[in-house]
Design a protein around this motif. Structure first.
Motif, short mmCIF file in Angstrom:
data_model
loop_
_atom_site.label_atom_id
_atom_site.label_comp_id
_atom_site.label_asym_id
_atom_site.label_seq_id
_atom_site.Cartn_x
_atom_site.Cartn_y
_atom_site.Cartn_z
N VAL A 1 0.76 -1.14 0.00
CA VAL A 1 -0.04 0.06 0.13
C VAL A 1 0.85 1.28 0.02
CG1 VAL A 1 -1.95 1.12 1.20
CG2 VAL A 1 -1.80 -1.10 1.54
N VAL A 2 0.67 2.14 -0.91
CA VAL A 2 1.26 3.35 -1.14
C VAL A 2 0.26 4.45 -1.13
CG1 VAL A 2 2.81 4.63 -2.56
CG2 VAL A 2 3.27 2.39 -2.61
N ALA A 3 0.77 5.50 -0.31
CA ALA A 3 0.05 6.64 -0.17
C ALA A 3 0.52 7.71 -0.99
CB ALA A 3 -0.28 7.06 1.20
N LEU A 4 -0.08 8.49 -2.09
CA LEU A 4 0.45 9.68 -2.72
C LEU A 4 -0.25 11.00 -2.41
CD1 LEU A 4 0.78 7.59 -6.23
CD2 LEU A 4 2.73 8.16 -4.61
N SER A 5 0.66 11.78 -2.20
CA SER A 5 0.11 13.27 -2.07
C SER A 5 -0.05 13.78 -3.59
CB SER A 5 1.06 14.05 -1.32
OG SER A 5 2.19 14.63 -2.04
N GLY A 6 -0.73 14.90 -3.68
CA GLY A 6 -0.82 15.52 -4.92
C GLY A 6 0.69 16.21 -5.11
N GLY A 7 0.54 16.58 -6.68
CA GLY A 7 1.68 17.65 -7.03
C GLY A 7 2.26 16.66 -8.34
N THR A 8 3.18 17.49 -8.99
CA THR A 8 3.51 16.96 -10.30
C THR A 8 4.27 15.76 -10.13
OG1 THR A 8 4.97 18.88 -10.48
CG2 THR A 8 2.92 19.19 -11.48
N THR A 9 5.47 15.93 -9.51
CA THR A 9 6.27 15.07 -9.08
C THR A 9 5.75 13.53 -8.46
OG1 THR A 9 7.82 16.46 -8.66
CG2 THR A 9 8.51 14.28 -8.06
N THR A 10 4.85 13.64 -7.58
CA THR A 10 4.07 12.35 -7.15
C THR A 10 3.14 11.88 -8.31
OG1 THR A 10 2.31 13.91 -6.16
CG2 THR A 10 3.91 12.65 -4.71
N ALA A 11 2.69 12.97 -9.44
CA ALA A 11 2.06 12.22 -10.30
C ALA A 11 2.97 11.55 -11.33
CB ALA A 11 1.51 13.46 -11.19
N SER A 12 4.09 11.81 -11.43
CA SER A 12 5.28 11.24 -12.35
C SER A 12 5.27 9.77 -11.60
CB SER A 12 6.48 12.10 -12.48
OG SER A 12 6.48 13.03 -13.07
N VAL A 13 5.45 9.83 -10.34
CA VAL A 13 5.47 8.49 -9.68
C VAL A 13 4.33 7.59 -10.01
CG1 VAL A 13 5.60 7.30 -7.40
CG2 VAL A 13 6.70 9.42 -7.87
N ALA A 14 2.97 8.26 -10.11
CA ALA A 14 1.91 7.29 -10.48
C ALA A 14 1.98 6.97 -11.73
CB ALA A 14 0.66 8.20 -10.35
N ARG A 15 2.70 7.61 -12.67
CA ARG A 15 2.84 7.23 -14.16
C ARG A 15 3.96 6.06 -14.22
NH1 ARG A 15 2.98 13.06 -14.96
NH2 ARG A 15 1.04 13.70 -16.01
N ALA A 16 4.70 6.19 -13.48
CA ALA A 16 5.81 4.98 -13.28
C ALA A 16 5.34 3.75 -12.78
CB ALA A 16 7.18 5.70 -12.75
N LEU A 17 4.33 4.03 -12.21
CA LEU A 17 3.45 2.59 -11.47
C LEU A 17 2.97 1.87 -12.34
CD1 LEU A 17 2.77 4.11 -7.95
CD2 LEU A 17 4.37 2.18 -8.43
N ALA A 18 2.78 2.26 -13.83
CA ALA A 18 1.83 1.54 -14.86
C ALA A 18 2.27 0.06 -14.87
CB ALA A 18 2.03 2.27 -16.11
N ASN A 19 3.11 -0.25 -14.66
CA ASN A 19 3.52 -1.82 -14.96
C ASN A 19 3.59 -2.56 -13.40
OD1 ASN A 19 3.36 -1.67 -17.65
ND2 ASN A 19 5.59 -0.80 -17.43
N HIS A 20 3.26 -2.07 -12.29
CA HIS A 20 3.58 -2.45 -10.92
C HIS A 20 2.14 -3.25 -10.62
CE1 HIS A 20 4.62 -3.02 -6.89
NE2 HIS A 20 5.97 -2.36 -6.94
N THR B 1 4.20 2.91 2.63
CA THR B 1 5.00 4.18 2.10
C THR B 1 4.12 5.38 1.81
OG1 THR B 1 6.99 2.63 1.24
CG2 THR B 1 6.86 4.93 0.64
N ALA B 2 4.37 6.37 2.54
CA ALA B 2 3.81 7.61 2.08
C ALA B 2 4.80 8.28 1.40
CB ALA B 2 3.64 8.44 3.22
N VAL B 3 4.37 8.82 -0.02
CA VAL B 3 5.41 9.39 -1.13
C VAL B 3 4.68 10.90 -1.07
CG1 VAL B 3 6.13 9.59 -3.40
CG2 VAL B 3 5.41 7.32 -2.35
N LEU B 4 5.44 11.83 -0.65
CA LEU B 4 4.95 13.30 -0.35
C LEU B 4 5.67 14.07 -1.51
CD1 LEU B 4 5.02 14.22 3.40
CD2 LEU B 4 3.33 13.84 2.00
N GLY B 5 4.89 14.92 -2.15
CA GLY B 5 5.66 16.22 -2.89
C GLY B 5 5.69 17.32 -1.85
#
Length: 272
Positions: A111-130, A184-188
């Protein structure tokens, strides 16, 4: 629902080139304090009519003050660039940071928590194959990016929409984060410094993201080099709550040393 001015700006920013120009105008006004139409036209190589239209759009978003023949910066310190414009900045660095972040997530159910932001959005895109990952987020942007990915379980918070960042904030969002266990919490961030910690422009947004940090087993901050050493108004987390910072080689090396001395692990993504 987005505010009318936010909808207007998003509709008018039809190209990446114009978005980059609007950001450049904001930076010029912030640096100089005031600017004339002539200086703006000459500095960016645009017509007076284009400069006038850009200034009007930025003034409509309450990012600058329009004056006769130019514009001035707002009296309050620092401007928050709307999410409609932010994604044009430092794109290569953000992609490298995102790849470095995803490499540091475990395989299998997580389980990963993602805050808002353009860098965390890039993390979301990179998770496409996870596979077998659950994402908890309060960001409409991230939810939209992941909504068509059948391999990702997506949980959204409730809350009130903050148009500048397209994040859901407030007590409803906080209660969602309080109810889940996060690996893991991923913060922008708008600012990261050894003295002030992880900071952002809005207190309600900071409080919502703080709830995410409290429930996470570990917290990772993802921030391009322009954010390192900056201090925004509201604190999200102290640096002793952050295990890892992933940034790029443009970050201020002196501030990175201060962060290391505070016990934060540093990854320079574009040097891996």
């Amino acid at each position: 629902m987005l505010s009318p001015t936010t909808e207007s700006l998003i509709a008018r920013v039809s190209t990446g080139r114009r978005a980059e120009r609007l950001v450049a105008i904001l930076d010029m006004i912030t640096e100089r304090g005031t600017i004339s139409l002539t200086d703006l036209s000459d500095g960016l190589g645009i017509s007076a009519a284009t400069a006038r239209r850009d200034l009007s759009d930025l003034a409509d978003q309450n990012l600058i003050v329009r004056t006769h023949g130019g514009a001035t910066a707002l009296e309050r310190g620092g401007h928050e660039i709307p999410v409609a414009l932010r994604d044009t900045r430092f794109q290569e660095a953000k992609r490298a940071i995102a790849r470095a972040m995803v490499r540091r997530l475990p395989t299998g159910r997580y389980v990963v928590a993602l805050s808002g932001g353009t860098t965390t959005a890039s993390v979301a895109r990179a998770l496409a194959n996870h596979r077998d990952i659950t994402i908890v987020t309060n960001s409409l942007t991230i939810a939209n990016l992941l909504s068509s990915n059948a391999d990702v379980r997506l949980a959204m918070t409730g809350g009130f929409l903050r148009p500048q960042s397209l994040e859901l904030v407030g007590a409803l969002a906080e209660s969602t984060f309080n109810a889940v266990n996060v690996g893991t919490a991923v913060l922008g961030a708008d600012g990261v410094s050894a003295q002030a910690g992880v900071t952002t422009h809005d207190e309600t947004e900071a409080r919502t993201n703080r709830a995410m940090v409290v429930k996470a087993q570990r917290t990772v901050v993802v921030a391009d080099g322009s954010k390192i050493g900056n201090v925004a108004m509201a604190q999200v987390a102290d640096m002793d709550q952050v295990e890892l910072l992933i940034t790029d080689s443009s970050a201020d090396p002196t501030e990175l040393e201060r962060l290391r001395a505070a016990g934060v692990q540093i990854v320079i993504a574009d040097q891996e």
